[in-house]
Design a protein around this motif. Structure first.
Motif, PDB file in Angstrom:
ATOM      1  N   ALA A   5       0.842  -1.198   0.000  1.00 52.23           N
ATOM      2  CA  ALA A   5       0.000   0.000   0.000  1.00 52.23           C
ATOM      3  C   ALA A   5       0.878   1.248   0.000  1.00 52.23           C
ATOM      4  O   ALA A   5       0.582   2.222  -0.694  1.00 52.23           O
ATOM      5  CB  ALA A   5      -0.938  -0.001   1.206  1.00 52.23           C
ATOM      6  N   LEU A   6       1.967   1.215   0.752  1.00 51.31           N
ATOM      7  CA  LEU A   6       2.894   2.340   0.793  1.00 51.31           C
ATOM      8  C   LEU A   6       3.537   2.560  -0.571  1.00 51.31           C
ATOM      9  O   LEU A   6       3.675   3.694  -1.033  1.00 51.31           O
ATOM     10  CB  LEU A   6       3.965   2.117   1.862  1.00 51.31           C
ATOM     11  N   VAL A   7       3.890   1.486  -1.245  1.00 49.61           N
ATOM     12  CA  VAL A   7       4.475   1.582  -2.584  1.00 49.61           C
ATOM     13  C   VAL A   7       3.454   2.179  -3.555  1.00 49.61           C
ATOM     14  O   VAL A   7       3.785   3.052  -4.355  1.00 49.61           O
ATOM     15  CB  VAL A   7       4.956   0.196  -3.073  1.00 49.61           C
ATOM     16  N   ALA A   8       2.196   1.746  -3.469  1.00 43.98           N
ATOM     17  CA  ALA A   8       1.155   2.256  -4.368  1.00 43.98           C
ATOM     18  C   ALA A   8       0.907   3.743  -4.130  1.00 43.98           C
ATOM     19  O   ALA A   8       0.786   4.523  -5.080  1.00 43.98           O
ATOM     20  CB  ALA A   8      -0.134   1.468  -4.170  1.00 43.98           C
ATOM     21  N   VAL A   9       0.841   4.166  -2.882  1.00 44.72           N
ATOM     22  CA  VAL A   9       0.630   5.578  -2.571  1.00 44.72           C
ATOM     23  C   VAL A   9       1.823   6.408  -3.046  1.00 44.72           C
ATOM     24  O   VAL A   9       1.660   7.474  -3.638  1.00 44.72           O
ATOM     25  CB  VAL A   9       0.384   5.773  -1.059  1.00 44.72           C
ATOM     26  N   SER A  10       3.022   5.911  -2.815  1.00 40.90           N
ATOM     27  CA  SER A  10       4.218   6.625  -3.258  1.00 40.90           C
ATOM     28  C   SER A  10       4.251   6.761  -4.779  1.00 40.90           C
ATOM     29  O   SER A  10       4.591   7.830  -5.303  1.00 40.90           O
ATOM     30  CB  SER A  10       5.477   5.897  -2.784  1.00 40.90           C
ATOM     31  N   ALA A  11       3.881   5.715  -5.476  1.00 37.46           N
ATOM     32  CA  ALA A  11       3.855   5.765  -6.936  1.00 37.46           C
ATOM     33  C   ALA A  11       2.807   6.759  -7.420  1.00 37.46           C
ATOM     34  O   ALA A  11       3.040   7.518  -8.365  1.00 37.46           O
ATOM     35  CB  ALA A  11       3.573   4.381  -7.511  1.00 37.46           C
ATOM     36  N   GLY A  12       1.652   6.782  -6.764  1.00 38.22           N
ATOM     37  CA  GLY A  12       0.604   7.732  -7.132  1.00 38.22           C
ATOM     38  C   GLY A  12       1.036   9.171  -6.930  1.00 38.22           C
ATOM     39  O   GLY A  12       0.786  10.033  -7.769  1.00 38.22           O
ATOM     40  N   ILE A  13       1.704   9.435  -5.820  1.00 34.78           N
ATOM     41  CA  ILE A  13       2.204  10.787  -5.552  1.00 34.78           C
ATOM     42  C   ILE A  13       3.249  11.180  -6.593  1.00 34.78           C
ATOM     43  O   ILE A  13       3.256  12.304  -7.094  1.00 34.78           O
ATOM     44  CB  ILE A  13       2.761  10.884  -4.120  1.00 34.78           C
TER      45      ILE A  13
END
Length: 69
Positions: A5-13
């Motif tokens: 989830a952290l990777v997905a949020v970071s990628a989105g940002i």
């Protein structure tokens, strides 16, 4: 799961930041109703209901919203 989830949020940002200058909109509202009926059933037992919502829309088309009653 928390790591992904952290990777997905970071990628989105990172994607949002790559667009340069963009703007976003945040909208919210509150409503008081005389009774809340969901799918034909009285969900507030005849009492008034408070409904709250917030929406976020980015120029890139990303949209997220939340609603509660």
């Amino acid at each position: 799961m928390p790591g992904s989830a952290l990777v997905a949020v970071s990628a989105g940002i990172a994607v949002l930041l790559s667009f340069g200058t963009v703007s976003a909109e945040v909208n919210s509202y509150a409503t008081v109703t005389s009774e809340y009926v969901a799918r034909g059933l009285a969900a507030s037992d005849g009492a008034p209901a408070l409904q709250l919502a917030v929406d976020y829309q980015h120029d890139t088309g990303f949209f997220v919203g939340a609603w509660g009653s």
